[in-house]
Motif scaffolding. Structure first.
Motif, short mmCIF file in Angstrom:
data_model
loop_
_atom_site.label_atom_id
_atom_site.label_comp_id
_atom_site.label_asym_id
_atom_site.label_seq_id
_atom_site.Cartn_x
_atom_site.Cartn_y
_atom_site.Cartn_z
N PRO A 195 -10.05 6.35 19.89
CA PRO A 195 -11.37 6.28 20.52
C PRO A 195 -12.53 6.47 19.55
N ASP A 196 -12.25 6.53 18.24
CA ASP A 196 -13.31 6.78 17.26
C ASP A 196 -14.23 5.58 17.02
N ASN A 197 -13.81 4.39 17.49
CA ASN A 197 -14.57 3.16 17.30
C ASN A 197 -14.85 2.87 15.82
N VAL A 198 -13.83 3.07 14.99
CA VAL A 198 -13.94 2.83 13.54
C VAL A 198 -13.34 1.46 13.24
N ASP A 199 -14.03 0.71 12.38
CA ASP A 199 -13.55 -0.60 11.98
C ASP A 199 -12.29 -0.48 11.12
N ALA A 200 -11.49 -1.54 11.15
CA ALA A 200 -10.33 -1.65 10.27
C ALA A 200 -10.60 -2.77 9.28
N LEU A 201 -10.31 -2.52 8.03
CA LEU A 201 -10.32 -3.58 7.03
C LEU A 201 -8.93 -4.18 7.03
N VAL A 202 -8.85 -5.49 7.13
CA VAL A 202 -7.57 -6.18 7.08
C VAL A 202 -7.33 -6.58 5.63
N MET A 203 -6.15 -6.22 5.13
CA MET A 203 -5.83 -6.51 3.74
C MET A 203 -4.52 -7.30 3.67
N ARG A 204 -4.39 -8.08 2.60
CA ARG A 204 -3.21 -8.93 2.42
C ARG A 204 -2.72 -8.83 0.98
N LEU A 205 -1.41 -8.89 0.85
CA LEU A 205 -0.78 -8.94 -0.47
C LEU A 205 0.17 -10.13 -0.49
N ALA A 206 -0.02 -11.02 -1.45
CA ALA A 206 0.97 -12.07 -1.69
C ALA A 206 2.15 -11.39 -2.38
N VAL A 207 3.31 -11.45 -1.77
CA VAL A 207 4.47 -10.74 -2.30
C VAL A 207 4.99 -11.49 -3.52
N PRO A 208 4.96 -10.83 -4.68
CA PRO A 208 5.44 -11.50 -5.88
C PRO A 208 6.94 -11.74 -5.80
N PRO A 209 7.41 -12.84 -6.38
CA PRO A 209 8.85 -13.11 -6.33
C PRO A 209 9.63 -12.07 -7.12
N ALA A 210 10.88 -11.90 -6.75
CA ALA A 210 11.74 -10.96 -7.47
C ALA A 210 11.95 -11.46 -8.89
N GLU A 211 11.96 -10.54 -9.84
CA GLU A 211 12.20 -10.91 -11.23
C GLU A 211 13.71 -10.99 -11.45
N ALA A 212 14.12 -11.92 -12.27
CA ALA A 212 15.54 -12.07 -12.58
C ALA A 212 16.01 -10.86 -13.38
N ALA A 213 17.21 -10.41 -13.07
CA ALA A 213 17.79 -9.29 -13.81
C ALA A 213 18.22 -9.78 -15.19
N LEU A 214 17.90 -9.00 -16.23
CA LEU A 214 18.23 -9.39 -17.59
C LEU A 214 19.51 -8.74 -18.08
N ALA A 215 19.95 -7.68 -17.42
CA ALA A 215 21.15 -6.99 -17.87
C ALA A 215 22.05 -6.70 -16.69
N ALA A 216 23.34 -6.65 -16.95
CA ALA A 216 24.31 -6.31 -15.90
C ALA A 216 24.23 -4.82 -15.62
N PRO A 217 24.57 -4.40 -14.39
CA PRO A 217 24.56 -2.97 -14.08
C PRO A 217 25.57 -2.23 -14.95
N ASP A 218 25.30 -0.96 -15.21
CA ASP A 218 26.18 -0.10 -15.98
C ASP A 218 27.53 0.02 -15.27
N PRO A 219 28.64 -0.34 -15.92
CA PRO A 219 29.93 -0.31 -15.24
C PRO A 219 30.41 1.11 -14.92
N VAL A 220 29.88 2.11 -15.62
CA VAL A 220 30.30 3.49 -15.37
C VAL A 220 29.69 4.02 -14.09
N GLN A 221 28.46 3.64 -13.81
CA GLN A 221 27.75 4.11 -12.64
C GLN A 221 27.46 2.94 -11.72
N PRO A 222 28.05 2.91 -10.52
CA PRO A 222 27.77 1.79 -9.63
C PRO A 222 26.31 1.78 -9.22
#
Length: 179
Positions: free
Chosen positions: A140-167
């Motif tokens: 009930p405060d009658n306060v405006d909302a700012l609408v904001m948008r983010l273009a979601v950046p694409p996932a970056e390709a992994a350059l290294a394989a995961p550590d085999p010792v630690q899943p």
């Protein structure tokens, strides 16, 4: 400060609602609405807790991002007063954006109170842009909302394989945030 981020579940409702009511007293969500979102598979909610106190919720955030949709919405974010200005809010938003990307979301939207410049700065720093105003959105405060948008950046390709010792761990279930 260090927090553990984990996926919220129905058992977190009381802790989330205690923060919700304290921080957003005039426009707090209902417990029924919050529970519906926490348990909805189209939503993704996180809580932040101290590692040594897994039941003490210091912050929470939620995303509506149906799989297959191109747009998602950050529904809510709250950080208790005692841990603000340590990067936790930004970490939560980045975690939500990561989940949105996994679900195929291309744009994430949110509303922020026009009288909350601190939150606006966080969102701008994370790459959100202001795209509109919703007059009198917060009642009930009658306060405006700012609408904001983010273009979601694409996932970056992994350059290294995961550590085999630690899943590799699934960051959607638990992660640590340090700031």
């Amino acid at each position: 400060m260090t927090w553990q981020l984990r996926r919220a579940h129905a058992g977190d409702l009381d802790g989330i609602m205690a923060l919700e009511i304290r921080l957003f007293e005039n426009d707090a969500w209902s417990a029924e609405g919050m529970l519906r979102d926490i348990t909805d598979p189209d939503c993704y909610y996180l809580v932040a807790v101290p590692p040594d106190e897994p039941d003490r919720i210091e912050a929470y955030a939620g995303l509506l991002a149906p799989r297959g949709a191109l747009e998602g919405d950050i529904q809510t974010i709250a950080v208790t007063e005692t841990v603000r200005r340590h990067g936790l809010g930004g970490t939560l938003v980045q975690s939500l954006v990561t989940e949105a990307r996994k679900r195929g979301i291309r744009e994430v939207f949110l509303e922020v109170r026009a009288d909350n410049p601190g939150a606006q700065r966080v969102y701008l720093r994370l790459g959100f842009e202001e795209i509109g105003v919703r007059r009198g959105y917060y009642q009930p405060d009658n306060v405006d909302a700012l609408v904001m948008r983010l273009a979601v950046p694409p996932a970056e390709a992994a350059l290294a394989a995961p550590d085999p010792v630690q899943p590799p761990t699934d960051p959607t279930d638990a992660a640590e945030a340090t700031e």
